[in-house]
Design a protein around this motif. Sequence first.
Motif, PDB file in Angstrom:
ATOM      1  N   ALA A  46       0.816  -1.224   0.000  1.00  0.00           N
ATOM      2  CA  ALA A  46       0.000   0.000   0.000  1.00  0.00           C
ATOM      3  C   ALA A  46       0.843   1.265   0.000  1.00  0.00           C
ATOM      4  O   ALA A  46       0.298   2.364  -0.152  1.00  0.00           O
ATOM      5  CB  ALA A  46      -0.937  -0.009   1.211  1.00  0.00           C
ATOM      6  N   ILE A  47       2.158   1.136   0.165  1.00  0.00           N
ATOM      7  CA  ILE A  47       3.024   2.319   0.185  1.00  0.00           C
ATOM      8  C   ILE A  47       3.310   2.767  -1.248  1.00  0.00           C
ATOM      9  O   ILE A  47       3.820   1.989  -2.064  1.00  0.00           O
ATOM     10  CB  ILE A  47       4.339   2.013   0.924  1.00  0.00           C
ATOM     11  CG1 ILE A  47       4.039   1.673   2.395  1.00  0.00           C
ATOM     12  CG2 ILE A  47       5.301   3.190   0.833  1.00  0.00           C
ATOM     13  CD1 ILE A  47       5.261   1.306   3.203  1.00  0.00           C
ATOM     14  N   LYS A  48       3.001   3.995  -1.557  1.00  0.00           N
ATOM     15  CA  LYS A  48       3.204   4.514  -2.905  1.00  0.00           C
ATOM     16  C   LYS A  48       4.701   4.714  -3.180  1.00  0.00           C
ATOM     17  O   LYS A  48       5.482   4.967  -2.265  1.00  0.00           O
ATOM     18  CB  LYS A  48       2.454   5.832  -3.077  1.00  0.00           C
ATOM     19  CG  LYS A  48       0.941   5.688  -2.965  1.00  0.00           C
ATOM     20  CD  LYS A  48       0.256   7.044  -3.103  1.00  0.00           C
ATOM     21  CE  LYS A  48      -1.263   6.894  -2.984  1.00  0.00           C
ATOM     22  NZ  LYS A  48      -1.954   8.206  -3.108  1.00  0.00           N
ATOM     23  N   PRO A  49       5.097   4.627  -4.445  1.00  0.00           N
ATOM     24  CA  PRO A  49       6.528   4.738  -4.776  1.00  0.00           C
ATOM     25  C   PRO A  49       7.173   6.038  -4.324  1.00  0.00           C
ATOM     26  O   PRO A  49       8.362   6.067  -4.019  1.00  0.00           O
ATOM     27  CB  PRO A  49       6.533   4.618  -6.305  1.00  0.00           C
ATOM     28  CG  PRO A  49       5.300   3.829  -6.625  1.00  0.00           C
ATOM     29  CD  PRO A  49       4.279   4.258  -5.610  1.00  0.00           C
ATOM     30  N   ASP A  50       6.413   7.138  -4.276  1.00  0.00           N
ATOM     31  CA  ASP A  50       6.998   8.417  -3.887  1.00  0.00           C
ATOM     32  C   ASP A  50       6.703   8.788  -2.437  1.00  0.00           C
ATOM     33  O   ASP A  50       6.966   9.915  -2.013  1.00  0.00           O
ATOM     34  CB  ASP A  50       6.497   9.531  -4.807  1.00  0.00           C
ATOM     35  CG  ASP A  50       4.979   9.694  -4.738  1.00  0.00           C
ATOM     36  OD1 ASP A  50       4.300   8.816  -4.156  1.00  0.00           O
ATOM     37  OD2 ASP A  50       4.466  10.697  -5.278  1.00  0.00           O
ATOM     38  N   ALA A  51       6.160   7.863  -1.645  1.00  0.00           N
ATOM     39  CA  ALA A  51       5.789   8.155  -0.257  1.00  0.00           C
ATOM     40  C   ALA A  51       7.033   8.399   0.593  1.00  0.00           C
ATOM     41  O   ALA A  51       8.085   7.781   0.406  1.00  0.00           O
ATOM     42  CB  ALA A  51       4.978   7.003   0.328  1.00  0.00           C
TER      43      ALA A  51
END
Length: 468
Positions: A187-192
């Motif tokens: 669930a962690i976005k690539p740019d988080a």
Amino acid sequence: MATARVIIVGGGFSGTALAIHLARQSSTALQITVVEPRPTLGGGVAYSTPEPAHRINVPAARMQLSGEEQGAFDRWFRNQPECSLDSAAHCADGAVYPQRGMFGRYLAEQFAAAAKAHPQITLRHIQASAVAWEGEQLLLSNGEALQGDVLALAVSHPPPSLPRALRPFTSHPGLIANPWQHGVLDAIKPDASVAIIGSGLSMADVVASLGTRQHQGSLIAFSRRGQLSRDNLSGDWPEWTLAPQIVPTARAWLHHIRAEVVRAAEQQLPWQRVLDQVRVQGQEIWQSLPLREQQRFARHLRSWWDVHRYRIAPQVSTVIRQRQQLGSLKVLAARLDNIAAKGDRLAIALRLRNGSVETHHVDHLIVTTGPGHAALTASQPLLQSLSQQGVIRADQLGFGIDVDGHSHTLNREGQPNARLFVVGPAARARFGELMGLPQVADHAADVATQILEELQIAHAERCPPSAL
């Protein structure tokens, strides 16, 4: 003569290795039941991970069930299709670092092979959890009740213990209290932007796992000392012989090991060879220390020992080094000073070693402080049941379960129970170095020998085994 029955609670490495050693050592009929909720044995917390980035942190040649079969897993892996398909497993020095799930599969195959090779032994796996000990019976989550002559506890790694400051945020979407729960890292976005509390092996696994998900956002890892696990040693280096040390204090051993590292460097040998020899003698060294010195080690030196003893695979080290060089990973020596919710994000204030405070706004805060060993006896229903009845007690160091020199549990009054054993890391307060292979494998073999001796004594006395 009735067939003796051994129940093993926990089917990770420790429990599976104990079952295999019992089958190999027993010359008489024996029923061995392993209670483990996972569908297959051998995986446990460490070796059931499906993450491709999670690798064993020593070469495969050093992973085995016993000292007599050194290199067995390495040979097995090289004969598997995954060996050629997983090019990243191969290092320039010829060593291989397979994905951790492969070792779990190897252990499951060894369990099945032991069942076939020893027809006088009944080996079975019940897929359930142990929930209580009542009236000389082990109650299971599937409704079954088991009776046995010996019960062995192979429960080692409880869930992570959430730091007190984070407990009010358990329902906040930005807090990931257990990164190994299925799907949470997806669930962690690539740019988080991500902060990680803890900087040891679990943090390294998280960074590597995020890398396979193409994460490129900022990463901040912090711990009180800001120490990263060191790299493993590559190449073929000669063994190191420790000079004698007889002063039983933690400080004396620290100075001695530092001097040995200097002496090794003068002979062009890396510090890892010194630490490897300390590890080999770890149980002897630990047991020579009085309790107050063991407590001093746990309080002041344990974190330093951990980052030098429990090293990371070269593949994981490469990922961490690359992210540091790119500036997308910072490792800080700091503690969490304050935390606040800012919508779906979190504002964390970190107090650095120099006393200054940095505030970071992050999308996620991931907890990698490791298993909550101090609360092991309260971490699951069976251990709670045994503890409440006074059958077991926590050790004085907060490492796990109190045992005697034969791995018998000690009850509330400190008396040993000849029918109740602990195998694996939960017994390390007594034995010392008991977290990595081959020490855990050797301990499983020793406990198997002890169990069989207890069963022979009970048979010789011609009386039914006493209650647990």
